[in-house]
Design a protein around this motif. Structure first.
Motif, mmCIF file in Angstrom:
data_model
loop_
_atom_site.group_PDB
_atom_site.id
_atom_site.type_symbol
_atom_site.label_atom_id
_atom_site.label_comp_id
_atom_site.label_asym_id
_atom_site.label_seq_id
_atom_site.Cartn_x
_atom_site.Cartn_y
_atom_site.Cartn_z
ATOM 1 N N ARG A 98 -6.091 -39.982 4.873
ATOM 2 C CA ARG A 98 -7.629 -39.569 4.244
ATOM 3 C C ARG A 98 -8.089 -40.202 3.527
ATOM 4 O O ARG A 98 -9.295 -40.317 3.465
ATOM 5 C CB ARG A 98 -7.119 -37.786 3.909
ATOM 6 N N ALA A 99 -7.422 -40.763 2.490
ATOM 7 C CA ALA A 99 -8.125 -41.728 1.497
ATOM 8 C C ALA A 99 -8.596 -43.065 2.355
ATOM 9 O O ALA A 99 -9.945 -43.280 2.182
ATOM 10 C CB ALA A 99 -7.029 -42.297 0.745
ATOM 11 N N ALA A 100 -7.938 -43.286 3.591
ATOM 12 C CA ALA A 100 -8.594 -44.454 4.233
ATOM 13 C C ALA A 100 -9.977 -43.991 4.963
ATOM 14 O O ALA A 100 -10.798 -44.686 5.261
ATOM 15 C CB ALA A 100 -7.481 -45.256 5.314
ATOM 16 N N ALA A 101 -9.817 -42.822 5.553
ATOM 17 C CA ALA A 101 -11.124 -42.251 6.183
ATOM 18 C C ALA A 101 -12.021 -42.250 5.362
ATOM 19 O O ALA A 101 -13.426 -42.418 5.786
ATOM 20 C CB ALA A 101 -10.606 -41.069 6.829
ATOM 21 N N ARG A 102 -12.014 -41.867 4.007
ATOM 22 C CA ARG A 102 -13.082 -41.871 2.998
ATOM 23 C C ARG A 102 -13.632 -43.299 2.829
ATOM 24 O O ARG A 102 -14.762 -43.345 2.689
ATOM 25 C CB ARG A 102 -12.492 -41.256 1.950
ATOM 26 N N ALA A 103 -12.828 -44.112 2.662
ATOM 27 C CA ALA A 103 -13.097 -45.578 2.333
ATOM 28 C C ALA A 103 -13.764 -46.203 3.567
ATOM 29 O O ALA A 103 -14.592 -47.069 3.271
ATOM 30 C CB ALA A 103 -11.834 -46.242 1.926
ATOM 31 N N GLU A 114 -15.815 -37.686 8.211
ATOM 32 C CA GLU A 114 -16.443 -36.432 8.716
ATOM 33 C C GLU A 114 -15.959 -36.424 10.155
ATOM 34 O O GLU A 114 -16.183 -35.304 10.869
ATOM 35 C CB GLU A 114 -18.121 -36.818 8.748
ATOM 36 N N ARG A 115 -15.271 -37.368 10.847
ATOM 37 C CA ARG A 115 -14.846 -37.148 12.285
ATOM 38 C C ARG A 115 -13.415 -37.119 12.299
ATOM 39 O O ARG A 115 -12.708 -37.162 13.342
ATOM 40 C CB ARG A 115 -15.329 -38.450 12.767
ATOM 41 N N VAL A 116 -12.629 -37.136 10.987
ATOM 42 C CA VAL A 116 -11.006 -37.291 10.878
ATOM 43 C C VAL A 116 -10.707 -35.784 10.519
ATOM 44 O O VAL A 116 -11.148 -35.408 8.968
ATOM 45 C CB VAL A 116 -10.483 -38.185 10.323
ATOM 46 N N THR A 117 -9.898 -35.035 11.170
ATOM 47 C CA THR A 117 -9.297 -34.039 10.312
ATOM 48 C C THR A 117 -7.621 -34.065 10.216
ATOM 49 O O THR A 117 -7.343 -34.733 11.378
ATOM 50 C CB THR A 117 -9.484 -32.478 10.819
ATOM 51 N N THR A 118 -6.825 -33.534 9.291
ATOM 52 C CA THR A 118 -5.664 -33.737 9.325
ATOM 53 C C THR A 118 -4.618 -32.518 9.178
ATOM 54 O O THR A 118 -5.237 -31.490 8.638
ATOM 55 C CB THR A 118 -5.075 -34.706 8.175
ATOM 56 N N ALA A 119 -3.488 -32.391 9.789
ATOM 57 C CA ALA A 119 -2.678 -31.188 9.635
ATOM 58 C C ALA A 119 -1.219 -31.723 9.598
ATOM 59 O O ALA A 119 -0.861 -32.559 10.471
ATOM 60 C CB ALA A 119 -2.827 -30.317 10.794
ATOM 61 N N VAL A 120 -0.467 -31.203 8.541
ATOM 62 C CA VAL A 120 1.231 -31.559 8.684
ATOM 63 C C VAL A 120 1.674 -30.638 9.515
ATOM 64 O O VAL A 120 1.564 -29.658 9.688
ATOM 65 C CB VAL A 120 1.554 -31.200 7.100
#
Length: 221
Positions: free
Chosen positions: A85-90, A95-101
């Motif tokens: 998520r940090a890399a996606a923001r950088a 806005e095109r990436v969601t994550t789920a454990v």
């Protein structure tokens, strides 16, 4: 799952959590070769929504997002997904990436027929039993839309580490702290039953090298 299976799974989670914490960006920023191939396959199939299983720190999920896909990235390591998520923001693709454990031993947290494509690099050959692998592929089929494409890679029985290290049974061997389920061709073919098997491509990766298959199969329309 047996007690031994639960113990192995818990140990692998601890190992991956500590590895991701100690080695941020351990695989680098460049996408894997299978992800580059998958992007071309997905684009040719008209896919837009991609689910990545075992996304880890996210080099492939981020690449797919940069290529214009909407990506749902799952992994059983919260530490890996925090870094993703940090890399996606950088990289301005959040806005095109969601994550789920998510642990793939459990049903996928998605409704039926809701994604166009699924990608999994070296996830199916983690410390999973053959029964669990079959259950996961059934779940992939469930969440794919008709005509959807599944690209996955696995280490196979021609790999140098097959038969080495600690044997856990059912084709699983642990070497250097990482447990791997090595695939034979019969397992690949069994997982493609009721699918359209489009390709089984052999390739090498890394310094050992690891020997893998890249499998492409589609849910029939």
């Amino acid at each position: 799952m047996s007690d031994n299976g639960q113990e192995l799974a818990a140990g692998q989670l601890r190992h991956w959590q500590s590895t991701y914490t100690a080695r941020p960006g351990m695989y680098g920023e460049q996408p894997s070769a299978p992800a580059v191939h998958a992007a071309a396959v997905f684009r040719a199939a008209g896919a837009r929504d991609v689910l990545e299983l075992g996304a880890g720190q996210g080099r492939d999920a981020l690449f797919l997002a940069r290529e214009g896909f909407t990506v749902q990235a799952t992994d059983f390591s919260a530490h890996g997904l925090e870094q993703l998520r940090a890399a996606a923001r950088a990289q301005h693709v959040d806005e095109r990436v969601t994550t789920a454990v998510h642990d793939v031993r459990e049903p996928l947290p998605l409704p039926d027929a809701t994604v166009d494509a699924v990608f999994a690099h070296m996830l199916l050959c983690m410390a999973l039993t053959t029964e669990e692998i079959h259950g996961l592929v059934d779940e992939v089929r469930r969440v794919l839309r008709p005509g959807g494409v599944f690209v996955y890679t696995v280490r196979h029985t021609g790999d140098a580490h097959y038969g080495a290290g600690t044997a856990h049974g059912d084709g699983v061997y642990e070497h250097g702290g990482f447990a791997v389920h090595f695939f034979d061709r019969d397992l690949v073919d069994a997982l493609a039953e009721d699918w359209a098997l489009e390709e089984v491509h052999a390739f090498d990766e890394g310094d050992l090298p690891r020997r893998l298959w890249r499998v492409t199969q589609a849910r029939p329309r």
